[in-house]
Design an enzyme around this catalytic site. Structure first.
Site, PDB file in Angstrom:
ATOM      1  N   TYR A  90     -32.791 -85.342 -26.279  1.00 54.94           N
ATOM      2  CA  TYR A  90     -32.424 -84.334 -27.284  1.00 54.94           C
ATOM      3  C   TYR A  90     -31.441 -84.992 -28.240  1.00 54.94           C
ATOM      4  O   TYR A  90     -31.378 -86.215 -28.321  1.00 54.94           O
ATOM      5  CB  TYR A  90     -31.843 -83.125 -26.502  1.00 54.94           C
ATOM      6  CG  TYR A  90     -31.636 -81.862 -27.282  1.00 54.94           C
ATOM      7  CD1 TYR A  90     -32.646 -81.330 -28.079  1.00 54.94           C
ATOM      8  CD2 TYR A  90     -30.425 -81.164 -27.198  1.00 54.94           C
ATOM      9  CE1 TYR A  90     -32.453 -80.153 -28.782  1.00 54.94           C
ATOM     10  CE2 TYR A  90     -30.232 -79.977 -27.890  1.00 54.94           C
ATOM     11  CZ  TYR A  90     -31.234 -79.486 -28.687  1.00 54.94           C
ATOM     12  OH  TYR A  90     -31.036 -78.315 -29.374  1.00 54.94           O
ATOM     13  N   ARG A 143     -36.896 -80.025 -42.193  1.00 53.50           N
ATOM     14  CA  ARG A 143     -35.431 -80.169 -42.042  1.00 53.50           C
ATOM     15  C   ARG A 143     -35.153 -80.452 -40.574  1.00 53.50           C
ATOM     16  O   ARG A 143     -34.831 -79.569 -39.815  1.00 53.50           O
ATOM     17  CB  ARG A 143     -34.745 -78.886 -42.528  1.00 53.50           C
ATOM     18  CG  ARG A 143     -33.257 -78.979 -42.669  1.00 53.50           C
ATOM     19  CD  ARG A 143     -32.510 -79.094 -41.354  1.00 53.50           C
ATOM     20  NE  ARG A 143     -32.150 -77.836 -40.739  1.00 53.50           N
ATOM     21  CZ  ARG A 143     -32.013 -77.666 -39.414  1.00 53.50           C
ATOM     22  NH1 ARG A 143     -32.254 -78.644 -38.561  1.00 53.50           N
ATOM     23  NH2 ARG A 143     -31.675 -76.518 -38.937  1.00 53.50           N
ATOM     24  N   LYS A 161     -37.480 -79.712 -27.540  1.00 58.61           N
ATOM     25  CA  LYS A 161     -36.992 -78.347 -27.253  1.00 58.61           C
ATOM     26  C   LYS A 161     -37.752 -77.771 -26.058  1.00 58.61           C
ATOM     27  O   LYS A 161     -37.166 -77.119 -25.196  1.00 58.61           O
ATOM     28  CB  LYS A 161     -37.186 -77.450 -28.476  1.00 58.61           C
ATOM     29  CG  LYS A 161     -36.321 -77.822 -29.662  1.00 58.61           C
ATOM     30  CD  LYS A 161     -35.046 -76.989 -29.735  1.00 58.61           C
ATOM     31  CE  LYS A 161     -34.145 -77.484 -30.869  1.00 58.61           C
ATOM     32  NZ  LYS A 161     -32.851 -76.808 -30.913  1.00 58.61           N
ATOM     33  N   GLU A 232     -38.612 -73.630 -35.658  1.00 58.29           N
ATOM     34  CA  GLU A 232     -37.580 -74.657 -35.485  1.00 58.29           C
ATOM     35  C   GLU A 232     -37.543 -75.621 -36.663  1.00 58.29           C
ATOM     36  O   GLU A 232     -38.578 -76.157 -37.058  1.00 58.29           O
ATOM     37  CB  GLU A 232     -37.869 -75.448 -34.201  1.00 58.29           C
ATOM     38  CG  GLU A 232     -36.755 -76.401 -33.806  1.00 58.29           C
ATOM     39  CD  GLU A 232     -35.504 -75.671 -33.336  1.00 58.29           C
ATOM     40  OE1 GLU A 232     -35.617 -74.743 -32.520  1.00 58.29           O
ATOM     41  OE2 GLU A 232     -34.413 -76.028 -33.800  1.00 58.29           O
ATOM     42  N   ASP A 233     -36.365 -75.840 -37.177  1.00 58.39           N
ATOM     43  CA  ASP A 233     -36.120 -76.865 -38.187  1.00 58.39           C
ATOM     44  C   ASP A 233     -37.016 -76.718 -39.426  1.00 58.39           C
ATOM     45  O   ASP A 233     -37.567 -77.706 -39.947  1.00 58.39           O
ATOM     46  CB  ASP A 233     -36.213 -78.272 -37.566  1.00 58.39           C
ATOM     47  CG  ASP A 233     -34.997 -78.551 -36.675  1.00 58.39           C
ATOM     48  OD1 ASP A 233     -34.195 -77.624 -36.449  1.00 58.39           O
ATOM     49  OD2 ASP A 233     -34.858 -79.683 -36.193  1.00 58.39           O
ATOM     50  N   ASP A 255     -34.759 -70.328 -34.083  1.00 54.60           N
ATOM     51  CA  ASP A 255     -33.718 -70.934 -33.254  1.00 54.60           C
ATOM     52  C   ASP A 255     -32.496 -71.341 -34.069  1.00 54.60           C
ATOM     53  O   ASP A 255     -31.358 -71.168 -33.641  1.00 54.60           O
ATOM     54  CB  ASP A 255     -34.324 -72.155 -32.559  1.00 54.60           C
ATOM     55  CG  ASP A 255     -33.360 -72.834 -31.620  1.00 54.60           C
ATOM     56  OD1 ASP A 255     -32.652 -72.108 -30.912  1.00 54.60           O
ATOM     57  OD2 ASP A 255     -33.342 -74.068 -31.585  1.00 54.60           O
ATOM     58  N   ASP A 256     -32.729 -71.900 -35.260  1.00 53.28           N
ATOM     59  CA  ASP A 256     -31.607 -72.413 -36.055  1.00 53.28           C
ATOM     60  C   ASP A 256     -30.743 -71.283 -36.605  1.00 53.28           C
ATOM     61  O   ASP A 256     -29.536 -71.439 -36.756  1.00 53.28           O
ATOM     62  CB  ASP A 256     -32.137 -73.284 -37.204  1.00 53.28           C
ATOM     63  CG  ASP A 256     -32.899 -74.457 -36.652  1.00 53.28           C
ATOM     64  OD1 ASP A 256     -32.281 -75.314 -36.012  1.00 53.28           O
ATOM     65  OD2 ASP A 256     -34.139 -74.488 -36.814  1.00 53.28           O
ATOM     66  N   ASN A 403     -25.787 -81.751 -36.546  1.00 52.89           N
ATOM     67  CA  ASN A 403     -26.471 -82.759 -35.733  1.00 52.89           C
ATOM     68  C   ASN A 403     -27.238 -83.718 -36.630  1.00 52.89           C
ATOM     69  O   ASN A 403     -27.588 -83.350 -37.749  1.00 52.89           O
ATOM     70  CB  ASN A 403     -27.467 -82.063 -34.790  1.00 52.89           C
ATOM     71  CG  ASN A 403     -26.779 -81.130 -33.824  1.00 52.89           C
ATOM     72  OD1 ASN A 403     -25.736 -81.457 -33.297  1.00 52.89           O
ATOM     73  ND2 ASN A 403     -27.359 -79.961 -33.620  1.00 52.89           N
TER      74      ASN A 403
HETATM   75  N1  LIG Z   1     -25.243 -77.021 -33.248  1.00 49.11           N
HETATM   76  C1  LIG Z   1     -26.406 -76.433 -33.340  1.00 49.11           C
HETATM   77  O1  LIG Z   1     -26.897 -75.821 -32.373  1.00 49.11           O
HETATM   78  C2  LIG Z   1     -27.155 -76.468 -34.623  1.00 49.11           C
HETATM   79  C3  LIG Z   1     -26.819 -77.308 -35.635  1.00 49.11           C
HETATM   80  N2  LIG Z   1     -27.536 -77.303 -36.795  1.00 49.11           N
HETATM   81  C4  LIG Z   1     -27.183 -78.263 -37.821  1.00 49.11           C
HETATM   82  O2  LIG Z   1     -26.792 -77.594 -38.990  1.00 49.11           O
HETATM   83  C5  LIG Z   1     -26.982 -78.443 -40.089  1.00 49.11           C
HETATM   84  C6  LIG Z   1     -27.463 -77.605 -41.250  1.00 49.11           C
HETATM   85  O3  LIG Z   1     -28.693 -76.987 -41.006  1.00 49.11           O
HETATM   86  P1  LIG Z   1     -29.352 -76.040 -42.134  1.00 49.11           P
HETATM   87  O4  LIG Z   1     -28.488 -74.858 -42.385  1.00 49.11           O
HETATM   88  O5  LIG Z   1     -30.738 -75.761 -41.759  1.00 49.11           O
HETATM   89  O6  LIG Z   1     -29.340 -77.077 -43.350  1.00 49.11           O
HETATM   90  P2  LIG Z   1     -29.384 -76.933 -44.913  1.00 49.11           P
HETATM   91  O7  LIG Z   1     -29.621 -78.293 -45.428  1.00 49.11           O
HETATM   92  O8  LIG Z   1     -30.283 -75.835 -45.328  1.00 49.11           O
HETATM   93  O9  LIG Z   1     -27.919 -76.469 -45.287  1.00 49.11           O
HETATM   94  C7  LIG Z   1     -26.851 -77.334 -45.476  1.00 49.11           C
HETATM   95  C8  LIG Z   1     -25.776 -76.605 -46.243  1.00 49.11           C
HETATM   96  O10 LIG Z   1     -24.634 -77.431 -46.314  1.00 49.11           O
HETATM   97  C9  LIG Z   1     -24.215 -77.573 -47.659  1.00 49.11           C
HETATM   98  N3  LIG Z   1     -23.662 -78.911 -47.826  1.00 49.11           N
HETATM   99  C10 LIG Z   1     -24.302 -80.089 -47.832  1.00 49.11           C
HETATM  100  N4  LIG Z   1     -23.435 -81.093 -48.047  1.00 49.11           N
HETATM  101  C11 LIG Z   1     -22.222 -80.521 -48.192  1.00 49.11           C
HETATM  102  C12 LIG Z   1     -20.929 -81.015 -48.452  1.00 49.11           C
HETATM  103  N5  LIG Z   1     -20.716 -82.330 -48.608  1.00 49.11           N
HETATM  104  N6  LIG Z   1     -19.909 -80.134 -48.539  1.00 49.11           N
HETATM  105  C13 LIG Z   1     -20.125 -78.830 -48.386  1.00 49.11           C
HETATM  106  N7  LIG Z   1     -21.315 -78.288 -48.128  1.00 49.11           N
HETATM  107  C14 LIG Z   1     -22.359 -79.133 -48.039  1.00 49.11           C
HETATM  108  C15 LIG Z   1     -25.450 -77.368 -48.504  1.00 49.11           C
HETATM  109  O11 LIG Z   1     -25.112 -76.934 -49.801  1.00 49.11           O
HETATM  110  C16 LIG Z   1     -26.152 -76.277 -47.687  1.00 49.11           C
HETATM  111  O12 LIG Z   1     -25.621 -75.018 -48.026  1.00 49.11           O
HETATM  112  C17 LIG Z   1     -27.894 -79.579 -39.598  1.00 49.11           C
HETATM  113  O13 LIG Z   1     -27.132 -80.749 -39.440  1.00 49.11           O
HETATM  114  C18 LIG Z   1     -28.355 -79.106 -38.250  1.00 49.11           C
HETATM  115  O14 LIG Z   1     -28.549 -80.170 -37.350  1.00 49.11           O
HETATM  116  C19 LIG Z   1     -28.556 -76.430 -37.017  1.00 49.11           C
HETATM  117  C20 LIG Z   1     -28.940 -75.585 -36.030  1.00 49.11           C
HETATM  118  C21 LIG Z   1     -28.307 -75.583 -34.744  1.00 49.11           C
HETATM  119  C1  LIG Z   2     -29.753 -78.004 -32.591  1.00 53.26           C
HETATM  120  C2  LIG Z   2     -30.685 -77.698 -33.660  1.00 53.26           C
HETATM  121  O1  LIG Z   2     -31.542 -76.843 -33.513  1.00 53.26           O
HETATM  122  C3  LIG Z   2     -30.558 -78.379 -34.919  1.00 53.26           C
HETATM  123  O2  LIG Z   2     -29.640 -79.171 -35.115  1.00 53.26           O
HETATM  124  O3  LIG Z   2     -31.409 -78.144 -35.779  1.00 53.26           O
HETATM  125 MG   LIG Z   3     -33.013 -76.914 -34.990  1.00 55.03          MG
END
Ligand SMILES: NC(=O)C1=CN([C@@H]2O[C@H](COP(=O)(O)OP(=O)(O)OC[C@H]3O[C@@H](n4cnc5c(N)ncnc54)[C@H](O)[C@@H]3O)[C@@H](O)[C@H]2O)C=CC1
Ligand SMILES: CC(=O)C(=O)O
Ligand SMILES: [Mg+2]
Length: 548
Positions: A90, A143, A161, A232-233, A255-256, A403
């Site tokens: 993962y 994504r 997953k 997902e993603d 999930d996200d 991540n």
């Molecule tokens: N810990 C967890 O369980 C999870 C973590 N994630 C992580 O969340 C992250 C984002 O996912 P999404 O929302 O789908 O992505 P996305 O790309 O749609 O959103 C990213 C957001 O961050 C903003 N952004 C980008 N660079 C920036 C900066 N330098 N300063 C301020 N804001 C900035 C963008 O404008 C956008 O609003 C990914 O890295 C993903 O791996 C997502 C789901 C679960």
């Molecule tokens: C953990 C997860 O779902 C993500 O980073 O997109």
């Molecule tokens: Mg995800």
């Protein structure tokens, strides 16, 4: 003669553990070396091989090959050491597996539904390897974690997953189905890569995309009407609209958006207990306004309201910053979901900031108690930002959740250092424990960093809906998951403990979450009537464990 189907069926083979009698009975004599081993010996031999590999990517490849060869052994290997195995199958290693998917290709797994084959959707679904399916995880690869468009390489995520659905949620591996929607890729490197295995074409336009997704959902409804379909993603412009379109039509969740919200709220519950504050009294700042960030803030706002805040008060305490700066009502680039968190420019006009306030302005002008990152922006939680925050609140809550590891907004050891150990930290990907001086004032032992990742939620939700025969995933079910996880936080009993349960306990915790989610499904009228004892028994019956 055909090779022995039993020996080569990953779901039924025992490899060298076939006994002499079984070898004779199934025509396997001569096909295996003489020694008959136990599953336990196979597990130790496999871990030996895993450790022998030169890099984590090699370990990922080895484990994926083992999964394709012998699933009982694969899951026994993972179960023998969950904390070591998880980062290999993962985040973070799966990110590299996705990036190099075509180069590393070995064997097929799951379904590839490609746009050029759209006339044959039903046939492709009927070709699925196993007809009875409890859980589908589907991505279009646009994504992947924080590493962007991986095209067909995104398949690494549904595969990963689903292996956690089995390891943690006990979903029978024969009843899982990873799906990759191949609608092209806008990743120029992949389009130029001579080995790229997906449809070598730019992504199709939105109109065609929406119609393709609809055709797939309709075909899934016909073929597998009771299945749980996990999105997902998907890139933010598609993620929430797809969820809204289908959440009242079938058993489905994103999930996200929803899984991430539930795990974040669960971890915040532990953090708030240690900090001795309620969420509604905190200024909560989210860096990142993508589907993950907005999903988390939706649940945070709802929690504040449940704690007694009015809708307006809750909104006033939620601040979301994207790559341009603070979400404000005078911006014309916001979706409706984002607009729900936009502040009136008058809220910040006295700050004397030119243009949109950034994260640094927020921590300077507000007493920020909770700082969350779902931005993909490595290192965005700078020393100055964290020190400013820590100067104003006793126990700053700091969750860099992006991540894989390389995208995290900060490293826990730095945050810990900058706040003299006062910060309550959780990350999306695994990080080493925070080391503590035996004589230090905060604790007398190393403290693991909680991994605030939706992996605490989705396997339990899958177990719950499968056991309870639920037909929908309601918001209340996701809230129930968050609460049950929060109630299991080790930090409730020991303020120096991590905010989320240890991986060694994760299957028991999943059972507890599954019970809460299943009971909520019954209460919401989306699962047949059953009391807690009946649901507990159903969860026990549903749970698959590896073994021969
Ligand atoms: N810990 C967890 O369980 C999870 C973590 N994630 C992580 O969340 C992250 C984002 O996912 P999404 O929302 O789908 O992505 P996305 O790309 O749609 O959103 C990213 C957001 O961050 C903003 N952004 C980008 N660079 C920036 C900066 N330098 N300063 C301020 N804001 C900035 C963008 O404008 C956008 O609003 C990914 O890295 C993903 O791996 C997502 C789901 C679960
Ligand atoms: C953990 C997860 O779902 C993500 O980073 O997109
Ligand atoms: Mg995800």
């Amino acid at each position: 003669m055909e090779p022995s189907p039993l020996l080569n069926d990953p779901l039924r083979t025992k490899g060298t553990a076939f006994t002499e009698a079984q070898r004779r009975e199934h025509g396997l004599l001569g096909l295996l070396p003489h020694s008959v081993t136990t599953l336990d010996e196979q597990v130790r031999r496999s871990w030996n091989e895993v450790r022998r590999q030169a890099t984590d990517l090699d370990r990922y490849v080895y484990l994926r090959s083992l999964q394709d060869r012998n699933e009982n052994l694969f899951y026994s290997v993972l179960a023998a050491d969950v904390p070591t195995a998880l980062p290999l199958v993962y985040t973070p290693t799966v990110a590299e597996g996705c990036r190099r998917f075509s180069e590393l290709w070995r064997r097929p797994r799951g379904l590839y539904l490609s746009w050029p084959d759209r006339e044959h959707l039903r046939e492709m679904l009927r070709n699925r390897p196993h007809s009875d399916v409890d859980v589908i995880v589907v991505t279009d690869g646009q994504r992947i974690l924080g590493i962007g468009d991986q095209g067909v390489g995104g398949m690494g995520i549904p595969v990963g997953k689903l292996s956690l659905y089995t390891l943690i949620g006990g979903i029978d591996p024969a009843r899982t189905l990873p799906i990759l929607l191949d609608v092209g890729t806008d990743n120029a490197d992949l389009l130029d890569d001579e080995f790229y295995l997906g449809w070598r074409h730019r992504r199709i336009d939105d109109e065609a995309y929406v119609a393709f997704v609809e055709d797939i959902v309709a075909a899934v409804e016909d073929e597998m009407p009771d299945v749980l379909l996990q999105w997902e993603d998907f890139a933010t412009p598609h993620a929430a609209p797809i969820l809204e379109r289908y959440r009242d039509r079938l058993l489905t969740f994103n999930d996200d958006i929803q899984g991430t919200a539930a795990v974040a709220l669960g971890a915040l519950q532990g953090a708030a207990a240690v900090a001795g504050t309620r969420l509604r009294d905190q200024q909560v700042v989210m860096l990142g306004a993508g589907s993950a960030g907005i999903g988390v803030m939706d649940m945070v706002r709802q929690e504040m309201i449940d704690e007694g805040a009015s809708d307006d008060e809750a909104r006033a305490h939620c601040w979301v910053v994207d790559v341009r700066g603070l979400l404000t009502t005078d911006r014309d680039d916001l979706s409706d979901d984002q607009r729900a968190f936009a502040h009136d420019p008058s809220d910040v006009s006295g700050w004397g900031v030119d243009g949109l306030p950034g994260l640094g302005d927020l921590v300077e002008h507000l007493d920020v108690g909770v700082l969350l990152g779902l931005s993909t922006a490595q290192g965005a939680f700078t020393e100055e930002i964290i020190r400013t925050m820590a100067a104003k609140v006793d126990r700053p809550i700091v969750f860099p959740l992006s991540n894989p590891t390389s995208n995290a907004e900060a490293r826990p050891a730095d945050v810990d250092d900058w706040t003299d150990g006062k910060a309550l930290i959780a990350t999306g990907s695994p990080f080493p424990p925070l080391s503590r001086d035996q004589k230090g004032e905060h604790a007398d032992r190393d403290i693991p960093v909680a991994q605030c990742n939706n992996v605490y939620i989705f396997p339990a939700v899958g177990l719950a809906v499968t056991a309870a025969r639920a037909t929908r995933v309601t918001d209340a079910m996701m809230r129930a998951a968050a609460r049950a996880l929060g109630d299991a936080s080790p930090a409730l009993a020991d303020s120096h403990a991590p905010l989320l349960p240890a991986w060694a306990d994760v299957r028991d915790v999943a059972d507890g979450i599954a019970l809460a989610v299943a009971a909520q499904a019954v209460a919401d009228g989306v699962a047949p009537k059953a009391d807690d004892d009946e649901l507990r028994a159903a969860i026990r019956r549903t749970r698959w464990s590896p073994g021969y």
